[in-house]
Each structure stands twice: as structure tokens, then as C-alpha cells.
Design an enzyme around this catalytic site. Structure first.
Site, PDB file in Angstrom:
ATOM      1  N   TYR A 103       0.858  -1.180   0.000  1.00  0.00           N
ATOM      2  CA  TYR A 103       0.000   0.000   0.000  1.00  0.00           C
ATOM      3  C   TYR A 103       0.893   1.229   0.000  1.00  0.00           C
ATOM      4  O   TYR A 103       1.701   1.423   0.911  1.00  0.00           O
ATOM      5  CB  TYR A 103      -0.906   0.007   1.221  1.00  0.00           C
ATOM      6  CG  TYR A 103      -1.730   1.269   1.350  1.00  0.00           C
ATOM      7  CD1 TYR A 103      -2.820   1.482   0.516  1.00  0.00           C
ATOM      8  CD2 TYR A 103      -1.414   2.237   2.289  1.00  0.00           C
ATOM      9  CE1 TYR A 103      -3.575   2.642   0.612  1.00  0.00           C
ATOM     10  CE2 TYR A 103      -2.169   3.404   2.401  1.00  0.00           C
ATOM     11  CZ  TYR A 103      -3.244   3.597   1.557  1.00  0.00           C
ATOM     12  OH  TYR A 103      -3.985   4.748   1.662  1.00  0.00           O
ATOM     13  N   ASP A 136       9.492   3.429   0.098  1.00  0.00           N
ATOM     14  CA  ASP A 136       8.362   4.056   0.777  1.00  0.00           C
ATOM     15  C   ASP A 136       8.542   3.791   2.274  1.00  0.00           C
ATOM     16  O   ASP A 136       8.283   2.699   2.772  1.00  0.00           O
ATOM     17  CB  ASP A 136       7.050   3.455   0.275  1.00  0.00           C
ATOM     18  CG  ASP A 136       5.834   4.061   0.954  1.00  0.00           C
ATOM     19  OD1 ASP A 136       5.991   4.787   1.952  1.00  0.00           O
ATOM     20  OD2 ASP A 136       4.706   3.783   0.488  1.00  0.00           O
ATOM     21  N   LYS A 176       3.649  10.435   8.218  1.00  0.00           N
ATOM     22  CA  LYS A 176       3.293  10.014   9.567  1.00  0.00           C
ATOM     23  C   LYS A 176       4.118  10.704  10.648  1.00  0.00           C
ATOM     24  O   LYS A 176       3.915  11.873  10.931  1.00  0.00           O
ATOM     25  CB  LYS A 176       3.355   8.488   9.663  1.00  0.00           C
ATOM     26  CG  LYS A 176       2.312   7.808   8.752  1.00  0.00           C
ATOM     27  CD  LYS A 176       2.123   6.364   9.070  1.00  0.00           C
ATOM     28  CE  LYS A 176       1.119   5.697   8.133  1.00  0.00           C
ATOM     29  NZ  LYS A 176      -0.268   6.129   8.348  1.00  0.00           N
TER      30      LYS A 176
END
Length: 455
Positions: A157, A256, A283
Site C-alpha cells: 500500500y 516508501d 506520519k
């Protein structure tokens, strides 16, 4: 009535009794939002607990229930809730204003901190989210290489936008051959032309990765992968081999690290000793505020620069890029993440993994516990989880029931369970004591719905 229906019904009834006000809000939400929310990741059955506040390692919902937080907003809050240093930085900035139509020194300061920490970083650009960071990083790779195709791993994802929203959760009927996965759009509305430019390979299989790169090297801009995908680690030598192959053929490698940056001061690339060409972040680097970023070399980042004779070749902007509150909160967060803090989180993460493994073993349940550093996760399968296909052998019903009963016992897991800098040994003990009770109650259910897990 089978054991599943009888026991799970009791868990659900207890949950609904404890969360009456959340049910009222949920019913109201159905009227004004499709699916009752705008964030699919927090949806759950029968309905989610609506959170009202957090402090340290605890959160409270609208019904007054207190939880040991082992989610921390999907790993964002690495310092927990309302950390004094973060609150101080935010309050100081609010007194000066929230956002402006010009740059601030705070984005420079946060960029300097990231460059100091991350091996692949020479320059930084900020975005409002991790999704946008990945979007821009892929377009940067395409602009730099003048090629269109990318490779991503099945089950990975990378946010929600067309080019990488492929084969995120394909069903067994959609997956295709294990060594040649189908390209399955995760959402409707993705054009076929976009799908054609996104190639999909299994994670942790270097042979398929190398074959796919060789076959598409003339059209391939980049390989993007999570160094730690969905809580399971890369096999020994996998990342090194991907780096070697991409360098050999002049393909850019994108890590990522939106989620896994927290495993070390310099992220997963420091932990595994493999340096990509571009790294995406999000984040925790915003200290609890919306943020994304991507870092790369000065040479690759020139595509954005006014120093080029022809001017910038990429034109990304955004009203909330480098949002000042995120900048100061992020800088305060990184400053607080000392080596001792990483060591503490590693230690508590290991205690959670060891404790959960012992609980499952004591109950003769053959599920696996995985994770690295501050991450931990139960994989409800007997198979070793190394990629999406082995992950999908896990029984998600077991996970859902475990999470729901844990909520009844004051433990908040949801996705990406993790410990934070403010998690205590007492929190870990509470979580493990609750997990033992939950597993004992669920054992008849597990035996009924997934008998292969029970010896």
C-alpha cells in the site's frame, strides 16, 4: 449455535454495551457521510469507537472508555499523545499564526533534520500527506528517467492514487499466477492506460524482480517498495539484490518509508544498510499533523529547480505544503527521538512479540508473531509470512475478533500495532494480560473456523 456464533455474539454485545454513545454518533454519521466516515482504515464492525482525547500512551472514547493505545494513529504519534515538547512547539507557533502565503524558516529546519538523519537525503520537498509524497516521487522518477513504467510489489500500500493503487488487496480469484501476478486495480475509476504502466511482482522474490526489470528495462523509470511490507521483513539479501539490479540497469529505486521510518534514526535504509535513490516519508515526521515528504539527491531533485536553464520541469505546489504547525511539531518529534528512545521502543516491541508468542504457544495455537523494532503483529496462519500470498493465508476473522475483544479489555490495536516512546512496561503487561484472556476465550472459535491453527 456454533462456538463462533455463541462466543462472538457475546463479545459484540459487550462491545455495544460499552459503546452506546459511539453507536449514536455512528448512526448520525451514516446520514451525512457515505459509509459513515471519510477514512476507510478506521471503519470496523459493528461500528468504531469514537475517540475524544489522548494523553501519553492512553486514549479515551466518547463513552468514557480508556485504552492502552497500541495504534497511535497508524504509527504517527511516535511520542504518544500531547507530548510536552510537541505541545510547546505547537503553542508557540499558534501564537504567531497557523499558515501563510509564503515560506517559513521552520520548513528549512525540518528539512535539515531529515537530511542529517536519512542516508539517501540531500534535498527535501514537503507535501500534506504520504500519498502525495509517493505521487510526486514517482512523477519525479519518470521525469528524471524519461520513462513511464514502474514496478511495485503485490500487496503493498503506497497511498491512494491511480498508478500505485494496483494489486493492494487482490482476491484469490483476481491474483493470477504467484510468479506473474495480475495487475488488479484496488478502486474503480483507474484508467487502463495507467494500469498498463504499473507492473506487479511478489515481495521478497528477487528472481521475479530481476526478470521483470530485465524485460522492461528500456521503459522502466523506478521500482517502489516498502522495505518492511505490512509488518514482515525482507529476506536476507533481498534489498541489497534489488539495489544492485536497479543500479545495473539505471532504474531508480524508491523506498516508501512512510510507515517504517520509525525503526531507526535513519529509517529502514539505515537498519538494512541499503540506500535508495528516493525515499518517501510521512506520519511521524509531522508530530501528529498532516504531512508527507520525499528526499533524494541534489541531482535528481534538479527537476524542481529554477537553476535549470529551461526552468523547473515539475510543478507541484499546495496550500498546505510545509504547513508550519506540522513543521514545528515534526522538528520537536525528531529532536526527542534520541538513541535511548529507539532502544526502549525496540525492547518493548520485542517484549510484545515474545509475550504474544508465548501466549499462543501456551494455548497450542500455531499462529505466528512478526514485526521488527517497535512493530508487532499476529499473523493468524501456520505459514511463514514473506509476501502477500502467504499473508493472505491468515484468517482475518481471528484478527477481527481478537481486536474487538481487546477493545472490550481496554487495549486499542487496529492496523499497524506498535509501541511508542511513552509506552511503559505496565502498558505492555496490561496488553499481554488482556491478550492471554482474549486468546483463551477465542480458542474454541479459532478451533472451529481455522482448525489447522490449533494443535
Amino acid at each position: 449455535m456454533g462456538e463462533e456464533a455463541r462466543i462472538v455474539s457475546g463479545i459484540v454485545q459487550e462491545y455495544m454495551k460499552k459503546h452506546a454513545r459511539s453507536k449514536q454518533i455512528f448512526d448520525e454519521a451514516w446520514k451525512v457521510m457515505p459509509g459513515a466516515n471519510t477514512r476507510i482504515a478506521v471503519f470496523m464492525m459493528p461500528y468504531p469507537a469514537y475517540i475524544t482525547r489522548g494523553e501519553g500512551s492512553s486514549i479515551w472514547d466518547v463513552d468514557g472508555n480508556q485504552y492502552v493505545d497500541l495504534n497511535f494513529n497508524m504509527t504517527c504519534l511516535v511520542l504518544g499523545h500531547k507530548h510536552p515538547k510537541v505541545v510547546e512547539a505547537i503553542n508557540k507557533q499558534i501564537e504567531c499564526g497557523t499558515s501563510f502565503g509564503g515560506p517559513t524558516e521552520h520548513e528549512v529546519e525540518l528539512a535539515k533534520r531529515l537530511i542529517d538523519r536519512i542516508p539517501s537525503a540531500e534535498q527535501v520537498r514537503f507535501t500534506p500527506s504520504g500519498t502525495e509524497a509517493v505521487h510526486q516521487a514517482v512523477r519525479l522518477a519518470r521525469a528524471y528517467t524519461k520513462k513511464d513504467k514502474i514496478i511495485k510489489c503485490e500487496g503493498a500500500y503506497h497511498g491512494t492514487w491511480d498508478a500505485i493503487d494496483i494489486s493492494v488487496f487482490p482476491t484469490p480469484e483476481e491474483q493470477g499466477p504467484p510468479l506473474n501476478p495480475n495487475r488488479v486495480p484496488f478502486s474503480k475509476g483507474i484508467p487502463q492506460g495507467v494500469i498498463d504502466n504499473t507492473l506487479v511482482v511478489p515481495f521478497n522474490n528477487i528472481e521475479v524482480m530481476e526478470k521483470t526489470i530485465k524485460e522492461n528495462k528500456d521503459d522502466l523509470a523506478a521500482v517502489i517498495l516498502e522495505p518492511i511490507q505490512r509488518g514482515y521483513e525482507p529476506k536476507e539479501g533481498y534489498l541489497e539484490a534489488v539495489r544492485e539490479i536497479t543500479e545495473k540497469y539505471g532504474i531508480l529505486l524508491i523506498f516508501d518509508e512512510v510507515v517504517c521510518y520509525r525503526v531507526r534514526r535513519g529509517g529502514a535504509q539505515e537498519l538494512y544498510g541499503v540506500t535508495p535513490d528516493i525515499t518517501t516519508l510521512g506520519k511521524l515526521i509531522g508530530g501528529g499533523f498532516p504531512i508527507g515528504a520525499y528526499v533524494s539527491s541534489r541531482e535528481i531533485m534538479k527537476q524542481f529547480s529554477f537553476e535549470l536553464a529551461e526552468g523547473p520541469q515539475l510543478f507541484f505546489s499546495g496550500t498546505f505544503n510545509a504547513f508550519p504547525l506540522a513543521m514545528v511539531a515534526g522538528a520537536a518529534t525528531l529532536d526527542a527521538l534520541t538513541p535511548d528512545v529507539y532502544e526502549k521502543m525496540d525492547r518493548l516491541g520485542e517484549e510484545m512479540r515474545t509475550g504474544l508468542s508465548e501466549i499462543l504457544s501456551d494455548q497450542n495455537i500455531e499462529a505466528h508473531v512478526g514485526g521488527v523494532a517497535s512493530f508487532f503483529h499476529i499473523f493468524w496462519t501456520k505459514e511463514e509470512v514473506v509476501d502477500y500470498r502467504t499473508l493472505k493465508t491468515a484468517d482475518t476473522r481471528c484478527q477481527n475478533y481478537f481486536d474487538l475483544d481487546s477493545l472490550n479489555r481496554g487495549i486499542y490495536y487496529r492496523d499497524h500495532p506498535n509501541v511508542s516512546a511513552v509506552t511503559t512496561r505496565e502498558d505492555v503487561k496490561k496488553a499481554l494480560d488482556a491478550a492471554r484472556e482474549t486468546v483463551e476465550i477465542l480458542k474454541p472459535v479459532i478451533k472451529e473456523i481455522s482448525p489447522g491453527l490449533v494443535q
